[in-house]
Motif scaffolding. Structure first.
Motif, PDB file in Angstrom:
ATOM      1  N   TYR A 151       0.805  -1.220   0.000  1.00 46.77           N
ATOM      2  CA  TYR A 151       0.000   0.000   0.000  1.00 46.77           C
ATOM      3  C   TYR A 151       0.838   1.271   0.000  1.00 46.77           C
ATOM      4  CZ  TYR A 151      -3.786  -3.220   0.940  1.00 46.77           C
ATOM      5  OH  TYR A 151      -4.680  -4.256   0.839  1.00 46.77           O
ATOM      6  N   SER A 153       2.962   4.471  -1.546  1.00 45.85           N
ATOM      7  CA  SER A 153       2.863   5.368  -2.687  1.00 45.85           C
ATOM      8  C   SER A 153       4.255   5.510  -3.308  1.00 45.85           C
ATOM      9  CB  SER A 153       2.316   6.720  -2.235  1.00 45.85           C
ATOM     10  OG  SER A 153       2.224   7.630  -3.316  1.00 45.85           O
ATOM     11  N   GLU A 165       7.448  -2.633  -2.405  1.00 49.83           N
ATOM     12  CA  GLU A 165       6.415  -3.584  -2.797  1.00 49.83           C
ATOM     13  C   GLU A 165       6.784  -4.984  -2.341  1.00 49.83           C
ATOM     14  OE1 GLU A 165       7.059  -4.321  -7.355  1.00 49.83           O
ATOM     15  OE2 GLU A 165       7.738  -2.277  -6.888  1.00 49.83           O
ATOM     16  N   GLY A 198      -6.158  -6.180   5.285  1.00 44.52           N
ATOM     17  CA  GLY A 198      -5.460  -5.516   4.192  1.00 44.52           C
ATOM     18  C   GLY A 198      -4.675  -6.460   3.304  1.00 44.52           C
ATOM     19  N   ARG A 203       3.661  -1.120   3.744  1.00 40.45           N
ATOM     20  CA  ARG A 203       2.704  -0.011   3.754  1.00 40.45           C
ATOM     21  C   ARG A 203       3.346   1.367   3.617  1.00 40.45           C
ATOM     22  NH1 ARG A 203       0.113  -4.766   4.248  1.00 40.45           N
ATOM     23  NH2 ARG A 203      -1.682  -4.817   5.624  1.00 40.45           N
ATOM     24  N   SER A 252       3.851   1.359   9.232  1.00 40.21           N
ATOM     25  CA  SER A 252       3.228   2.050   8.103  1.00 40.21           C
ATOM     26  C   SER A 252       3.651   3.501   7.930  1.00 40.21           C
ATOM     27  CB  SER A 252       1.697   1.999   8.261  1.00 40.21           C
ATOM     28  OG  SER A 252       1.235   0.681   8.416  1.00 40.21           O
ATOM     29  N   LYS A 474      -9.077  -2.841  -6.189  1.00 35.59           N
ATOM     30  CA  LYS A 474      -9.066  -2.064  -4.954  1.00 35.59           C
ATOM     31  C   LYS A 474      -7.804  -1.231  -4.873  1.00 35.59           C
ATOM     32  CE  LYS A 474      -7.854  -3.877  -0.965  1.00 35.59           C
ATOM     33  NZ  LYS A 474      -7.850  -4.730   0.249  1.00 35.59           N
ATOM     34  N   THR A 475      -7.974   0.071  -4.595  1.00 33.46           N
ATOM     35  CA  THR A 475      -6.828   0.986  -4.587  1.00 33.46           C
ATOM     36  C   THR A 475      -6.882   1.851  -3.335  1.00 33.46           C
ATOM     37  OG1 THR A 475      -6.836   1.033  -7.006  1.00 33.46           O
ATOM     38  CG2 THR A 475      -5.597   2.766  -5.880  1.00 33.46           C
ATOM     39  N   TRP A 476      -5.989   1.565  -2.400  1.00 33.18           N
ATOM     40  CA  TRP A 476      -5.857   2.375  -1.182  1.00 33.18           C
ATOM     41  C   TRP A 476      -4.593   3.232  -1.211  1.00 33.18           C
ATOM     42  CZ3 TRP A 476      -7.020  -1.897   3.063  1.00 33.18           C
ATOM     43  CH2 TRP A 476      -8.381  -2.230   3.000  1.00 33.18           C
ATOM     44  N   ASN A 477      -3.754   3.050  -2.203  1.00 34.05           N
ATOM     45  CA  ASN A 477      -2.475   3.764  -2.265  1.00 34.05           C
ATOM     46  C   ASN A 477      -2.686   5.222  -2.665  1.00 34.05           C
ATOM     47  OD1 ASN A 477      -2.436   0.883  -3.161  1.00 34.05           O
ATOM     48  ND2 ASN A 477      -0.245   1.109  -2.874  1.00 34.05           N
ATOM     49  N   ASN A 490      -1.656   0.173  -7.106  1.00 33.45           N
ATOM     50  CA  ASN A 490      -2.274  -0.598  -6.033  1.00 33.45           C
ATOM     51  C   ASN A 490      -1.432  -1.862  -5.847  1.00 33.45           C
ATOM     52  OD1 ASN A 490      -3.123  -2.201  -8.248  1.00 33.45           O
ATOM     53  ND2 ASN A 490      -5.190  -1.370  -8.208  1.00 33.45           N
ATOM     54  N   ALA A 491      -2.033  -2.959  -5.461  1.00 39.29           N
ATOM     55  CA  ALA A 491      -1.258  -4.170  -5.214  1.00 39.29           C
ATOM     56  C   ALA A 491      -1.029  -4.995  -6.471  1.00 39.29           C
ATOM     57  CB  ALA A 491      -1.965  -5.035  -4.167  1.00 39.29           C
TER      58      ALA A 491
END
Length: 511
Positions: A151, A153, A165, A198, A203, A252, A474-477, A490-491
């Protein structure tokens, strides 16, 4: 009453529970009380029946559970998770084509977006004007390609984008050519963090400074690398250093450069041994890795430290698990503190500076938002709560401040509040648990489903101007913007788009 209707009802209950309700209530031989009793039993059995079907599908089909930020989780046949074979095959093809030029630096590139959420960690992009009239098809894509899990950036400097990553059983700090997407180097080490909500992967976004990359892995591995080659310069493990345990969602927080120091947060301290207190805010010399100071015995949270000036005092702003503190950057001495505890210790979103001595902090999990005021008091400082309410609930999605108002995602819904009063201006538009930045008076929103959205930053109402699908899943970044380009990941996937306004030139050199 004959046994035939009863047998049909029993058989229907076993084979298809909803059918029993239709058979039951159309049958005149059953009394009302018995119908009611059988209905309750059938409904209870239906729940078990449905759960059994789901478990069978999960066992024999690609159906999986995915947490997308809210509750409950969703069932999906297309869960967002890294495809390591695709990443490895893609990088092999790149290597076989042309070997990477580690000495290459992109023409006209800068070292601007070198920190998490930008130069001041406030989500503002001011380097160049951005394009605000997107075409119907969205921004011009420069490249896209697979990426490992996690997650984090990007930070960007000298034409390179740096991130961290997951690559199977290793964490990889990686460098990419912004112009082409070409992987330039990857520094890997054994680490495989995962948790149930998650999923897997690191992170914390790395930090770039003066030719070095500082990166914190999910299990506390803290490395300083040469940005040109990826060569290891020095390393620490912040959990070992602080005698602390890893947090539930992993380490994180992004490292922070302050003068000659790099500041990093550890986890939850274990019980002290022989009266020695374990410290979880750690300051190292940025060049050598030598410990300079350590401070506070707090259990830390998931919010990255910031260097700010409040009430005329330059200070470190640290959001821990149970309080917020201001620390002297020279030695870590405590300047002030104020209680702030989120359910499950999930303080995640960044504070938002809204005045010379005020900031807004927000959280999900019932936390809401609070305005904190810092004041000079004799030789010291005091912190007080000005207001607190539920008008903004940043779960793990940080807000931005612009022209007197705060904009952020309130449990996935875009919201504008007046920080002076805490009053909500508007709440509209569902963007999931994504992230947002502020550029040229507009919000660049990365939705939780991988869409890039352009919204006018106005306290009057939501005014969405454009949106398009940038990446899948799904994108939380957090997105990152540098040199007129926006990078997203994302992942599974990473991509780069042109966002600079035509004819734009640099309007800011950084901080």
């Amino acid at each position: 009453m004959s046994s035939s209707p009863l047998n049909r009802i029993r058989l229907s209950t076993l084979l298809f529970p909803p059918l029993v309700l239709w058979l039951l209530w159309r049958n005149l031989e059953f009394k009302f009380g018995r119908k009611l009793l059988v209905t309750v039993g059938a409904l209870f059995y239906s729940v078990l029946y449905a759960a059994g079907i789901v478990l069978l599908l999960m066992q024999f089909t690609p159906l999986e559970v995915e947490w997308r930020g809210g509750f409950p989780p969703v069932l999906t046949f297309a869960k967002t998770k890294p495809d390591y074979r695709a990443v490895e095959a893609h990088r092999t093809r790149q290597t076989n084509q042309v070997p990477p030029d580690l000495n290459r630096s992109a023409t006209g590139s800068s070292a601007y977006w070198t920190d998490f959420r930008g130069p001041n960690r406030d989500g503002h992009y001011t380097e160049r004007p951005i394009l605000t009239n997107w075409s119907t098809g969205g921004l011009k894509k420069i490249w896209n390609q697979p990426i490992g899990g996690g997650y984090a950036s990007f930070v960007v400097a000298d034409g390179r984008a740096f991130t961290i990553e997951q690559r199977r059983e290793q964490e990889a700090v990686t460098a990419y050519d912004v112009t082409t997407g070409r992987e330039l180097w990857a520094h890997m080490y054994p680490a495989a963090f995962a948790e149930s909500m998650g999923g897997e992967g690191p992170r914390a976004t790395p930090t770039y400074h003066e030719g070095r990359v500082y990166s914190l892995g999910a299990q506390g591995e803290f490395v300083c690398l040469d940005a040109a080659t990826g060569r290891l310069l020095w390393r620490k493990n912040v959990l070992d250093e602080a005698r602390a345990t890893c947090l539930y969602f992993g380490m994180s927080t992004s490292p922070l450069i302050v003068d000659e120091k790099v500041i990093v947060l550890s986890g939850e301290p274990v019980l002290p041994v022989k009266g020695v207190t374990n410290r979880t805010v750690l300051a190292y010399h940025k060049a050598t890795g030598e410990r300079i100071w350590s401070a506070t015995d707090d259990k830390q949270a998931y919010t990255s430290p910031m260097i700010v000036t409040l009430a005329g005092q330059r200070q470190l702003l640290v959001v821990a698990a149970k309080r917020i503190v201001g620390l002297k950057p020279e030695d870590g001495a405590l300047l002030w503190e104020i209680p702030w505890q989120v359910q499950y210790d999930n303080a995640i979103a960044q504070p938002v500076i809204v005045d010379t001595n005020r900031f807004v902090i927000s959280a999900g999990y019932g936390g809401g938002a609070m305005l904190v005021e810092i004041s000079k008091a004799g030789e010291g400082f005091t912190a007080r709560q000005v207001w607190k309410n539920q008008n903004l609930k940043n779960k793990f999605n940080s807000s931005v401040y612009w022209n007197g108002f705060v904009y952020g995602l309130d449990e996935g819904i875009l919201t504008c509040i007046d920080p002076a009063t805490g009053r909500r201006q508007w709440k509209d538009g569902r963007y999931g648990y994504g992230q947002l930045l502020l550029a040229s008076g507009h919000l660049v929103v990365m939705s939780g489903e991988g869409e890039l959205v352009l919204v006018l930053a106005s306290p009057e109402k939501l005014e969405e101007l454009a949106r398009f699908q940038a990446i899948q899943g799904k994108t939380w970044n957090h997105p990152a913007i540098a040199d007129g380009k926006v990078l997203v990941r994302n992942a599974v996937e990473m991509a780069c788009f042109e966002i600079e306004a035509p004819g734009a030139s640099a309007i800011s050199s950084g901080k």
